[in-house]
Motif scaffolding. Structure first.
Motif, PDB file in Angstrom:
ATOM      1  N   THR A  50       0.834  -1.205   0.000  1.00  0.00           N
ATOM      2  CA  THR A  50       0.000   0.000   0.000  1.00  0.00           C
ATOM      3  C   THR A  50       0.867   1.254   0.000  1.00  0.00           C
ATOM      4  N   ALA A  51       1.915   1.269   0.814  1.00  0.00           N
ATOM      5  CA  ALA A  51       2.814   2.424   0.874  1.00  0.00           C
ATOM      6  C   ALA A  51       3.529   2.627  -0.464  1.00  0.00           C
ATOM      7  N   ARG A  52       3.951   1.549  -1.082  1.00  0.00           N
ATOM      8  CA  ARG A  52       4.629   1.645  -2.380  1.00  0.00           C
ATOM      9  C   ARG A  52       3.711   2.295  -3.417  1.00  0.00           C
ATOM     10  N   GLU A  53       2.480   1.827  -3.470  1.00  0.00           N
ATOM     11  CA  GLU A  53       1.530   2.383  -4.436  1.00  0.00           C
ATOM     12  C   GLU A  53       1.175   3.820  -4.080  1.00  0.00           C
ATOM     13  N   ALA A  54       1.024   4.101  -2.794  1.00  0.00           N
ATOM     14  CA  ALA A  54       0.736   5.470  -2.362  1.00  0.00           C
ATOM     15  C   ALA A  54       1.879   6.402  -2.753  1.00  0.00           C
ATOM     16  N   ALA A  55       3.113   5.961  -2.571  1.00  0.00           N
ATOM     17  CA  ALA A  55       4.278   6.780  -2.920  1.00  0.00           C
ATOM     18  C   ALA A  55       4.287   7.113  -4.408  1.00  0.00           C
ATOM     19  N   ARG A  56       3.771   6.233  -5.215  1.00  0.00           N
ATOM     20  CA  ARG A  56       3.713   6.453  -6.665  1.00  0.00           C
ATOM     21  C   ARG A  56       2.562   7.364  -7.075  1.00  0.00           C
ATOM     22  N   ARG A  57       1.482   7.385  -6.270  1.00  0.00           N
ATOM     23  CA  ARG A  57       0.252   8.015  -6.741  1.00  0.00           C
ATOM     24  C   ARG A  57      -0.261   9.206  -5.946  1.00  0.00           C
ATOM     25  N   VAL A  58       0.121   9.341  -4.689  1.00  0.00           N
ATOM     26  CA  VAL A  58      -0.389  10.468  -3.904  1.00  0.00           C
ATOM     27  C   VAL A  58       0.140  11.764  -4.521  1.00  0.00           C
ATOM     28  N   ARG A  59      -0.779  12.709  -4.644  1.00  0.00           N
ATOM     29  CA  ARG A  59      -0.418  13.990  -5.267  1.00  0.00           C
ATOM     30  C   ARG A  59       0.462  14.832  -4.360  1.00  0.00           C
ATOM     31  N   HIS A  60       1.191  15.754  -4.983  1.00  0.00           N
ATOM     32  CA  HIS A  60       2.019  16.736  -4.294  1.00  0.00           C
ATOM     33  C   HIS A  60       1.186  17.368  -3.175  1.00  0.00           C
ATOM     34  N   GLY A  61       1.747  17.373  -1.951  1.00  0.00           N
ATOM     35  CA  GLY A  61       1.049  17.964  -0.820  1.00  0.00           C
ATOM     36  C   GLY A  61       0.140  17.003  -0.067  1.00  0.00           C
ATOM     37  N   GLY A  62       0.135  15.728  -0.462  1.00  0.00           N
ATOM     38  CA  GLY A  62      -0.749  14.751   0.159  1.00  0.00           C
ATOM     39  C   GLY A  62      -0.205  14.155   1.444  1.00  0.00           C
ATOM     40  N   THR A  63      -0.883  13.111   1.898  1.00  0.00           N
ATOM     41  CA  THR A  63      -0.562  12.487   3.184  1.00  0.00           C
ATOM     42  C   THR A  63      -0.681  10.974   3.085  1.00  0.00           C
ATOM     43  N   ILE A  64       0.273  10.274   3.678  1.00  0.00           N
ATOM     44  CA  ILE A  64       0.221   8.817   3.815  1.00  0.00           C
ATOM     45  C   ILE A  64       0.302   8.512   5.314  1.00  0.00           C
ATOM     46  N   ILE A  65      -0.637   7.701   5.802  1.00  0.00           N
ATOM     47  CA  ILE A  65      -0.668   7.360   7.221  1.00  0.00           C
ATOM     48  C   ILE A  65      -0.745   5.843   7.363  1.00  0.00           C
ATOM     49  N   THR A  66       0.176   5.300   8.144  1.00  0.00           N
ATOM     50  CA  THR A  66       0.158   3.876   8.462  1.00  0.00           C
ATOM     51  C   THR A  66      -0.287   3.706   9.912  1.00  0.00           C
ATOM     52  N   MET A  67      -0.616   2.476  10.262  1.00  0.00           N
ATOM     53  CA  MET A  67      -1.047   2.198  11.632  1.00  0.00           C
ATOM     54  C   MET A  67      -0.060   1.252  12.302  1.00  0.00           C
ATOM     55  N   SER A  68       0.380   1.644  13.476  1.00  0.00           N
ATOM     56  CA  SER A  68       1.248   0.816  14.301  1.00  0.00           C
ATOM     57  C   SER A  68       0.478   0.467  15.568  1.00  0.00           C
ATOM     58  N   THR A  69       1.175   0.391  16.679  1.00  0.00           N
ATOM     59  CA  THR A  69       0.566   0.109  17.975  1.00  0.00           C
ATOM     60  C   THR A  69       1.479   0.610  19.080  1.00  0.00           C
ATOM     61  N   SER A  70       0.894   1.082  20.158  1.00  0.00           N
ATOM     62  CA  SER A  70       1.701   1.495  21.306  1.00  0.00           C
ATOM     63  C   SER A  70       2.336   0.304  22.015  1.00  0.00           C
ATOM     64  N   VAL A  71       1.907  -0.899  21.688  1.00  0.00           N
ATOM     65  CA  VAL A  71       2.516  -2.102  22.276  1.00  0.00           C
ATOM     66  C   VAL A  71       3.987  -2.222  21.857  1.00  0.00           C
ATOM     67  N   VAL A  72       4.381  -1.558  20.753  1.00  0.00           N
ATOM     68  CA  VAL A  72       5.795  -1.561  20.356  1.00  0.00           C
ATOM     69  C   VAL A  72       6.644  -1.040  21.511  1.00  0.00           C
ATOM     70  N   GLY A  73       6.190  -0.012  22.205  1.00  0.00           N
ATOM     71  CA  GLY A  73       6.932   0.526  23.341  1.00  0.00           C
ATOM     72  C   GLY A  73       6.696  -0.207  24.639  1.00  0.00           C
TER      73      GLY A  73
END
Length: 173
Positions: free
Chosen positions: A49-72
């Motif tokens: 999803t990030a790869r495709e977003a990097a190719r297609r999101v327009r100038h000035g756009g936003t990409i947001i992924t989801m992690s978890t606070s359990v990492v910490g």
């Protein structure tokens, strides 16, 4: 999905990847098929999803992924999940730097205990109550709490935040 969005809306300004899978088990006991399935969704799915977003999101756009606070928090039985979300965080921060010059922000949101189907599945009432008491706000997050953080990051008001992991968790350290 990306083709349909471009056709319908004339371009893509915001991509939020919130697909995720959870498998709880001590590392020593985890079935490798469960690990592979979890990583296929959480790491590979986010990467594609990030790869495709990097190719297609327009100038000035936003990409947001989801992690978890359990990492910490590094809770027992969450090893496979934490490993996958740690990879998501690293990937997110790298992508933010790779998109230099395009004015595209890339951030991860890392919810704490949130009253979702994924969180509640398999937990008894005592466990849920104990986890709800962890944050200083002494409650579980709601899907709306997390959605508001995502909406802020996707808005012009959040556009100075880039290459960050936002731990939306009610104050859990």
């Amino acid at each position: 999905m990306f083709d349909a969005a471009e056709k319908e809306f004339g371009g893509i300004d915001v991509v939020v990847n919130s697909a995720g899978r959870l498998s709880l088990s001590p590392i020593a006991d985890l079935d490798l098929d469960d690990l592979d399935a979890l990583h296929r969704t959480n790491i590979r799915g986010t990467f594609v999803t990030a790869r495709e977003a990097a190719r297609r999101v327009r100038h000035g756009g936003t990409i947001i992924t989801m992690s978890t606070s359990v990492v910490g928090l590094q809770l027992p039985t969450y090893g496979a999940y934490v490993a996958s979300k740690g990879a998501v965080e690293a990937m997110t921060l790298v992508l933010a730097r790779e998109l230099r010059g395009r004015q595209i922000t890339v951030n991860a949101v890392a919810p704490g205990p949130t009253a979702t189907e994924l969180f509640l599945d398999g937990k008894d009432e005592t466990t849920v109550e104990r986890m709800a008491k962890q944050p200083p706000l002494e409650r579980l997050g709601t899907p709306e709490d997390i959605a508001e953080v995502v909406a802020f990051l996707a808005s012009p008001a959040g556009h100075w935040i880039n290459g960050q992991v936002v731990r939306a968790n009610g104050g859990i350290v």
